[in-house]
Scaffold this motif. Structure first.
Motif, PDB file in Angstrom:
ATOM      1  N   SER A 164       0.823  -1.209   0.000  1.00 20.21           N
ATOM      2  CA  SER A 164       0.000   0.000   0.000  1.00 20.21           C
ATOM      3  C   SER A 164       0.858   1.259   0.000  1.00 20.21           C
ATOM      4  O   SER A 164       0.517   2.260  -0.638  1.00 20.21           O
ATOM      5  CB  SER A 164      -0.960   0.004   1.196  1.00 20.21           C
ATOM      6  OG  SER A 164      -0.259  -0.040   2.420  1.00 20.21           O
ATOM      7  N   SER A 165       2.004   1.214   0.697  1.00 24.51           N
ATOM      8  CA  SER A 165       2.902   2.369   0.712  1.00 24.51           C
ATOM      9  C   SER A 165       3.592   2.549  -0.642  1.00 24.51           C
ATOM     10  O   SER A 165       3.702   3.668  -1.144  1.00 24.51           O
ATOM     11  CB  SER A 165       3.953   2.212   1.815  1.00 24.51           C
ATOM     12  OG  SER A 165       3.382   2.387   3.092  1.00 24.51           O
ATOM     13  N   LEU A 166       4.052   1.445  -1.226  1.00 27.91           N
ATOM     14  CA  LEU A 166       4.729   1.545  -2.517  1.00 27.91           C
ATOM     15  C   LEU A 166       3.765   2.021  -3.601  1.00 27.91           C
ATOM     16  O   LEU A 166       4.143   2.801  -4.485  1.00 27.91           O
ATOM     17  CB  LEU A 166       5.335   0.190  -2.896  1.00 27.91           C
ATOM     18  CG  LEU A 166       6.161   0.149  -4.182  1.00 27.91           C
ATOM     19  CD1 LEU A 166       7.306   1.157  -4.138  1.00 27.91           C
ATOM     20  CD2 LEU A 166       6.703  -1.256  -4.430  1.00 27.91           C
ATOM     21  N   ARG A 167       2.524   1.589  -3.502  1.00 30.31           N
ATOM     22  CA  ARG A 167       1.514   2.029  -4.480  1.00 30.31           C
ATOM     23  C   ARG A 167       1.268   3.532  -4.368  1.00 30.31           C
ATOM     24  O   ARG A 167       1.139   4.222  -5.380  1.00 30.31           O
ATOM     25  CB  ARG A 167       0.215   1.240  -4.259  1.00 30.31           C
ATOM     26  CG  ARG A 167      -0.964   1.702  -5.088  1.00 30.31           C
ATOM     27  CD  ARG A 167      -2.114   0.709  -5.065  1.00 30.31           C
ATOM     28  NE  ARG A 167      -2.235  -0.023  -3.818  1.00 30.31           N
ATOM     29  CZ  ARG A 167      -2.901   0.428  -2.750  1.00 30.31           C
ATOM     30  NH1 ARG A 167      -3.496   1.608  -2.786  1.00 30.31           N
ATOM     31  NH2 ARG A 167      -2.992  -0.324  -1.657  1.00 30.31           N
ATOM     32  N   ARG A 168       1.220   4.027  -3.145  1.00 27.43           N
ATOM     33  CA  ARG A 168       0.983   5.452  -2.939  1.00 27.43           C
ATOM     34  C   ARG A 168       2.229   6.291  -3.249  1.00 27.43           C
ATOM     35  O   ARG A 168       2.122   7.457  -3.616  1.00 27.43           O
ATOM     36  CB  ARG A 168       0.576   5.728  -1.490  1.00 27.43           C
ATOM     37  CG  ARG A 168      -0.831   5.287  -1.146  1.00 27.43           C
ATOM     38  CD  ARG A 168      -1.268   5.998   0.133  1.00 27.43           C
ATOM     39  NE  ARG A 168      -2.595   5.576   0.533  1.00 27.43           N
ATOM     40  CZ  ARG A 168      -2.841   4.731   1.511  1.00 27.43           C
ATOM     41  NH1 ARG A 168      -1.842   4.189   2.175  1.00 27.43           N
ATOM     42  NH2 ARG A 168      -4.070   4.399   1.833  1.00 27.43           N
ATOM     43  N   LYS A 169       3.406   5.696  -3.018  1.00 31.07           N
ATOM     44  CA  LYS A 169       4.652   6.454  -3.158  1.00 31.07           C
ATOM     45  C   LYS A 169       5.602   5.737  -4.107  1.00 31.07           C
ATOM     46  O   LYS A 169       6.668   5.269  -3.704  1.00 31.07           O
ATOM     47  CB  LYS A 169       5.302   6.636  -1.786  1.00 31.07           C
ATOM     48  CG  LYS A 169       4.477   7.503  -0.851  1.00 31.07           C
ATOM     49  CD  LYS A 169       5.113   7.666   0.498  1.00 31.07           C
ATOM     50  CE  LYS A 169       4.870   6.463   1.369  1.00 31.07           C
ATOM     51  NZ  LYS A 169       5.290   6.672   2.763  1.00 31.07           N
ATOM     52  N   PRO A 170       5.228   5.637  -5.389  1.00 28.27           N
ATOM     53  CA  PRO A 170       6.067   4.887  -6.332  1.00 28.27           C
ATOM     54  C   PRO A 170       7.470   5.461  -6.475  1.00 28.27           C
ATOM     55  O   PRO A 170       8.410   4.727  -6.782  1.00 28.27           O
ATOM     56  CB  PRO A 170       5.292   4.984  -7.640  1.00 28.27           C
ATOM     57  CG  PRO A 170       4.434   6.207  -7.500  1.00 28.27           C
ATOM     58  CD  PRO A 170       4.058   6.251  -6.055  1.00 28.27           C
ATOM     59  N   TYR A 171       7.622   6.768  -6.230  1.00 25.53           N
ATOM     60  CA  TYR A 171       8.946   7.357  -6.412  1.00 25.53           C
ATOM     61  C   TYR A 171       9.908   6.966  -5.299  1.00 25.53           C
ATOM     62  O   TYR A 171      11.120   7.133  -5.459  1.00 25.53           O
ATOM     63  CB  TYR A 171       8.833   8.875  -6.540  1.00 25.53           C
ATOM     64  CG  TYR A 171       8.123   9.266  -7.824  1.00 25.53           C
ATOM     65  CD1 TYR A 171       8.671   8.929  -9.064  1.00 25.53           C
ATOM     66  CD2 TYR A 171       6.900   9.919  -7.793  1.00 25.53           C
ATOM     67  CE1 TYR A 171       8.017   9.253 -10.240  1.00 25.53           C
ATOM     68  CE2 TYR A 171       6.239  10.247  -8.969  1.00 25.53           C
ATOM     69  CZ  TYR A 171       6.798   9.908 -10.193  1.00 25.53           C
ATOM     70  OH  TYR A 171       6.153  10.225 -11.360  1.00 25.53           O
ATOM     71  N   ARG A 172       9.405   6.440  -4.186  1.00 23.70           N
ATOM     72  CA  ARG A 172      10.308   5.830  -3.207  1.00 23.70           C
ATOM     73  C   ARG A 172      11.010   4.634  -3.855  1.00 23.70           C
ATOM     74  O   ARG A 172      12.212   4.443  -3.700  1.00 23.70           O
ATOM     75  CB  ARG A 172       9.524   5.364  -1.985  1.00 23.70           C
ATOM     76  CG  ARG A 172       9.352   6.396  -0.906  1.00 23.70           C
ATOM     77  CD  ARG A 172      10.641   6.667  -0.162  1.00 23.70           C
ATOM     78  NE  ARG A 172      10.474   7.749   0.808  1.00 23.70           N
ATOM     79  CZ  ARG A 172      11.482   8.342   1.410  1.00 23.70           C
ATOM     80  NH1 ARG A 172      12.724   7.986   1.151  1.00 23.70           N
ATOM     81  NH2 ARG A 172      11.280   9.312   2.274  1.00 23.70           N
ATOM     82  N   GLY A 173      10.232   3.831  -4.571  1.00 18.36           N
ATOM     83  CA  GLY A 173      10.818   2.697  -5.270  1.00 18.36           C
ATOM     84  C   GLY A 173      11.823   3.135  -6.319  1.00 18.36           C
ATOM     85  O   GLY A 173      12.889   2.528  -6.482  1.00 18.36           O
ATOM     86  N   VAL A 174      11.505   4.204  -7.045  1.00 19.07           N
ATOM     87  CA  VAL A 174      12.430   4.725  -8.064  1.00 19.07           C
ATOM     88  C   VAL A 174      13.733   5.171  -7.417  1.00 19.07           C
ATOM     89  O   VAL A 174      14.829   4.873  -7.925  1.00 19.07           O
ATOM     90  CB  VAL A 174      11.781   5.895  -8.826  1.00 19.07           C
ATOM     91  CG1 VAL A 174      12.798   6.553  -9.770  1.00 19.07           C
ATOM     92  CG2 VAL A 174      10.567   5.421  -9.625  1.00 19.07           C
ATOM     93  N   LEU A 175      13.638   5.882  -6.296  1.00 14.80           N
ATOM     94  CA  LEU A 175      14.840   6.355  -5.620  1.00 14.80           C
ATOM     95  C   LEU A 175      15.704   5.191  -5.145  1.00 14.80           C
ATOM     96  O   LEU A 175      16.936   5.203  -5.311  1.00 14.80           O
ATOM     97  CB  LEU A 175      14.456   7.248  -4.438  1.00 14.80           C
ATOM     98  CG  LEU A 175      15.595   7.847  -3.606  1.00 14.80           C
ATOM     99  CD1 LEU A 175      16.587   8.589  -4.491  1.00 14.80           C
ATOM    100  CD2 LEU A 175      15.033   8.775  -2.534  1.00 14.80           C
ATOM    101  N   MET A 176      15.083   4.167  -4.584  1.00 12.46           N
ATOM    102  CA  MET A 176      15.853   3.001  -4.145  1.00 12.46           C
ATOM    103  C   MET A 176      16.524   2.304  -5.318  1.00 12.46           C
ATOM    104  O   MET A 176      17.674   1.870  -5.222  1.00 12.46           O
ATOM    105  CB  MET A 176      14.951   2.040  -3.369  1.00 12.46           C
ATOM    106  CG  MET A 176      14.593   2.510  -1.974  1.00 12.46           C
ATOM    107  SD  MET A 176      13.604   1.320  -1.031  1.00 12.46           S
ATOM    108  CE  MET A 176      11.949   1.954  -1.301  1.00 12.46           C
TER     109      MET A 176
END
Length: 453
Positions: free
Chosen positions: A151-163
């Motif tokens: 649910s967090s990754l879906r809401r904040k996809p750019y966290r995944g991009v940064l990682m």
């Protein structure tokens, strides 16, 4: 300010009112376990009653890129809330991870690298810890793998991009890659315990890989002590005093980092400490409504059971913007101090948290993470009318543990009046903790922290 970077971490273990309750081993608790390749130095930092631990030079060099972090009197915020006393803010959002998490991520990456580990794997809720671990692994030449709450990754996809920019491999949890994921279909992508459990299982089944954790462990809270040590020096430079220190609590690392050095200093000098106030989410109210019992730290149940304030590791925590605070239990050292009355706690709704974040944005030009909004909301209450029988008389210090630039979807819901709050019912909490073993509850002690005696 001329405050210098601390060269040692400071432990509170020598100054606890009671020793930490021992863990229950996997054999006595759950009949089996997985091996965790924990470097011996981190083990020592978790159990030895040594007050000061020298920070390795390689870690200090990395710290110098963003520490010391700023502390200021938030006069705009004070006016906005009608504060009776000064409010001081310690800001930890000015690094690549956007949060305090980098303080322990760098230390852990250093120690794991020295131990010969090739890859670190972890679970993350809001993504701050995953980002911090990805950055630390990049700096110390380790591979990194992160299981992030769906649910967090879906809401904040750019966290995944940064990682991914930092070289990490990212999996949305439930990932479908692990056995614990298959056993916990009820997780529905909203469980930090499940994300951590997936990381634990992955590390245990792959050579040269170690699991690492960013919040609840005693060594990670030790590494965060740089926050409180700097804060003490910065307040002294301003000739300022506070009688309340506030931080948000998921498991307890940023709260422990800012608050526990004040406890250690008071015990060491025989002085009166400020009231240490843990601000938690009303959707996961372990310190205000939980039970002090032995519980699992992740969904595998394979590691030792730890003494913690918990609402039950199997409790289905409602989806909310509490994000990194969405964890069922508090760290063992935070829980022990709550049990002995050395810290206080208050619960905050996500509406209150994001409202406080909006005030800080408008009046201090700082956008806080939703987790930090919980601490801000608690600080606002303490500096005005008070909360839960507490009210500041001299001043409040609050840790703004991270920025909210990757949490704008939460603030959009606030602006669109789309937020909701779902607190656990008493019946649900009692059911979730009914099978747990209490930690030496004395006569007259409530089963639930906020429940009937």
């Amino acid at each position: 300010m001329t405050v210098e970077l601390p060269t040692s971490w400071r432990s509170t273990l020598p100054y606890l009112s009671e020793p930490l309750p021992p863990d229950l081993t996997p054999e006595s608790a759950s009949g089996g376990g997985v091996g965790v390749n924990l470097p011996m130095e981190l083990v020592r930092q978790s159990v030895l009653e040594r007050e000061y631990w020298q920070i390795p030079s390689e870690v200090l060099d990395a710290y110098r890129k963003f520490r010391p972090t700023p502390l200021w009197r938030a006069t705009g915020f004070e006016r906005a809330i009608g504060a009776r006393v000064p409010v001081y803010m310690k800001y930890e959002g000015g690094n690549i991870s956007g949060s305090h998490k980098l303080n322990t991520a760098l230390a852990q990456a250093y120690y794991y690298k020295k131990a010969g580990v090739k890859e670190l794997v972890t679970g993350t809720g809001a993504g701050q810890w995953g980002t911090a671990m990805a950055a630390a692994c990049a700096l110390f030449g380790l591979r990194c793998r992160v299981f992030m709450v769906e649910s967090s990754l879906r809401r904040k996809p750019y966290r995944g991009v940064l990682m991914r920019m930092l070289g990490a491999e990212i999996h949305s949890s439930p990932s479908g890659l692990t056995a614990v994921c298959d056993r916990r279909a009820d997780g529905i992508g909203n469980s930090l315990a499940l994300a951590i459990g997936e990381a634990v299982e992955y590390a245990a089944t792959h050579e040269g890989v170690a699991f690492c954790i960013g919040s609840g462990e005693t060594y990670s809270i030790l590494h965060q002590s740089v926050i409180g040590i700097e804060s003490q020096a910065q307040l002294a430079e301003l000739d300022a005093g506070v009688d309340m220190v506030v931080g948000a609590v998921g498991a307890g690392s940023n709260f422990g980092g800012i608050a526990l050095p004040f406890h250690a200093e008071a015990r060491a000098t025989g002085s009166q400490p400020p009231t240490l106030v843990a601000a938690e989410s009303s959707t996961a109210p372990k310190l205000t409504r939980g039970v002090y019992a032995y519980d699992k730290t992740d969904a595998t149940g394979s590691g030792p059971l730890e003494a913690m304030y918990t609402i039950g590791s199997d409790y289905p925590i409602p989806d909310a913007h509490s994000a990194g605070l969405r964890f069922h239990g508090a760290a063992k050292i935070i829980s022990a101090m709550r049990h002995t009355g050395d810290l206080a706690a208050t619960a905050v709704t996500q509406q209150e948290a994001l409202d406080a974040g909006r005030l800080l944005t408008r009046h201090e030009a700082v956008l806080p993470a939703p987790e930090s909004g919980h601490a801000l909301a608690a600080a606002a209450k303490l500096a005005t009318a008070g909360a839960d029988g507490m009210r500041a008389e001299r001043g409040v210090l609050v840790c703004v543990s991270g920025h909210g630039y990757l949490d704008l979807a939460a603030y959009e819901q606030l602006l669109n009046d789309e937020l909701g709050d779902e607190a656990p019912s008493e019946t649900a909490l009692l059911s979730a903790v009914s099978g747990l073993t209490p930690v030496s509850l004395g006569a007259g002690t409530p089963l639930l922290a906020g429940g009937p005696r």
